[in-house]
Motif scaffolding. Structure first.
Motif, PDB file in Angstrom:
ATOM      1  N   THR A   7      47.579  15.413   4.616  1.00  0.00           N
ATOM      2  CA  THR A   7      46.132  15.357   4.458  1.00  0.00           C
ATOM      3  C   THR A   7      45.529  14.291   5.360  1.00  0.00           C
ATOM      4  O   THR A   7      46.135  13.251   5.592  1.00  0.00           O
ATOM      5  CB  THR A   7      45.726  15.087   2.994  1.00  0.00           C
ATOM      6  OG1 THR A   7      44.301  15.121   2.892  1.00  0.00           O
ATOM      7  CG2 THR A   7      46.227  13.747   2.501  1.00  0.00           C
ATOM      8  N   VAL A  17      45.911  20.964   0.151  1.00  0.00           N
ATOM      9  CA  VAL A  17      46.370  20.253  -1.051  1.00  0.00           C
ATOM     10  C   VAL A  17      46.255  21.161  -2.271  1.00  0.00           C
ATOM     11  O   VAL A  17      47.186  21.247  -3.080  1.00  0.00           O
ATOM     12  CB  VAL A  17      45.579  18.944  -1.253  1.00  0.00           C
ATOM     13  CG1 VAL A  17      45.847  18.337  -2.626  1.00  0.00           C
ATOM     14  CG2 VAL A  17      45.894  17.937  -0.148  1.00  0.00           C
ATOM     15  N   ILE A  33      52.221  14.160  -1.236  1.00  0.00           N
ATOM     16  CA  ILE A  33      51.040  14.180  -0.386  1.00  0.00           C
ATOM     17  C   ILE A  33      51.176  13.035   0.609  1.00  0.00           C
ATOM     18  O   ILE A  33      51.371  11.886   0.215  1.00  0.00           O
ATOM     19  CB  ILE A  33      49.748  14.013  -1.208  1.00  0.00           C
ATOM     20  CG1 ILE A  33      49.650  15.095  -2.285  1.00  0.00           C
ATOM     21  CG2 ILE A  33      48.533  14.046  -0.288  1.00  0.00           C
ATOM     22  CD1 ILE A  33      48.515  14.886  -3.267  1.00  0.00           C
ATOM     23  N   ALA A  67      43.209  12.998  -2.633  1.00  0.00           N
ATOM     24  CA  ALA A  67      44.056  14.188  -2.571  1.00  0.00           C
ATOM     25  C   ALA A  67      44.834  14.368  -3.873  1.00  0.00           C
ATOM     26  O   ALA A  67      45.019  15.496  -4.341  1.00  0.00           O
ATOM     27  CB  ALA A  67      45.005  14.098  -1.380  1.00  0.00           C
ATOM     28  N   ALA A  71      44.744  17.696  -6.194  1.00  0.00           N
ATOM     29  CA  ALA A  71      45.963  18.408  -6.600  1.00  0.00           C
ATOM     30  C   ALA A  71      46.022  18.567  -8.112  1.00  0.00           C
ATOM     31  O   ALA A  71      46.346  19.651  -8.617  1.00  0.00           O
ATOM     32  CB  ALA A  71      47.201  17.666  -6.094  1.00  0.00           C
ATOM     33  N   THR A  83      52.762  10.104  -3.523  1.00  0.00           N
ATOM     34  CA  THR A  83      52.000   9.930  -2.286  1.00  0.00           C
ATOM     35  C   THR A  83      52.787   9.072  -1.306  1.00  0.00           C
ATOM     36  O   THR A  83      53.547   8.186  -1.717  1.00  0.00           O
ATOM     37  CB  THR A  83      50.620   9.289  -2.553  1.00  0.00           C
ATOM     38  OG1 THR A  83      50.798   8.020  -3.165  1.00  0.00           O
ATOM     39  CG2 THR A  83      49.753  10.178  -3.429  1.00  0.00           C
TER      40      THR A  83
END
Length: 140
Positions: A7, A17, A33, A67, A71, A83
């Protein structure tokens, strides 16, 4: 194993996402992510300096948290989300991370924040497709 979605905070990457989150839930996978920081470096008195490094990290963490929220909202059931804040050239950082970690698939938006709107698929997405050792899904 996990699914990796890249992202940059763009509308297109937000769609990636959402899609990746639904896929991760459907196949009982962890969703990772990743956002890549591409700091501009300067040479100052023989030392490499990254101007705005702290601000860039803070902004990158903001992109990742946004993000994560996207999600979690997209999944119709609980989802495990991790992440990763990476550095370097985006396509290289994403594909190298996927090669080093147990990643089953990569999801990416068809283009990001770049100004090159005339391309059907952005240069980062194309490079990820070219370099990845796992399946890549480009979300339009």
């Amino acid at each position: 194993m996990s699914y990796l979605v890249a992202t940059d905070g763009s509308t297109e990457s937000d769609e990636a996402v959402r899609y990746a989150a639904r896929q991760a839930v459907a196949f009982y996978e962890t969703l990772e992510i990743a956002h890549v920081l591409t700091p501009d470096s300067e040479l100052v008195d023989g030392t490499i300096v990254l101007p705005g490094e702290e601000a860039a990290v803070e902004a990158g963490q903001g992109v990742l948290e946004s993000a994560r929220s996207i999600a979690e909202e997209a999944a119709d059931e609980p989802i495990t989300v991790e992440t990763q804040l990476l550095t370097g050239r985006p396509a290289d950082a994403i594909t190298e991370y996927a090669a080093e970690e147990p990643v089953d698939a990569i999801y990416v938006g068809h283009r990001g924040l770049s100004e090159e709107r005339e391309q059907v698929v952005g240069s980062v997405a194309k490079s990820i497709v070219d370099k990845a050792d796992v399946p890549v899904t480009v979300i339009r």
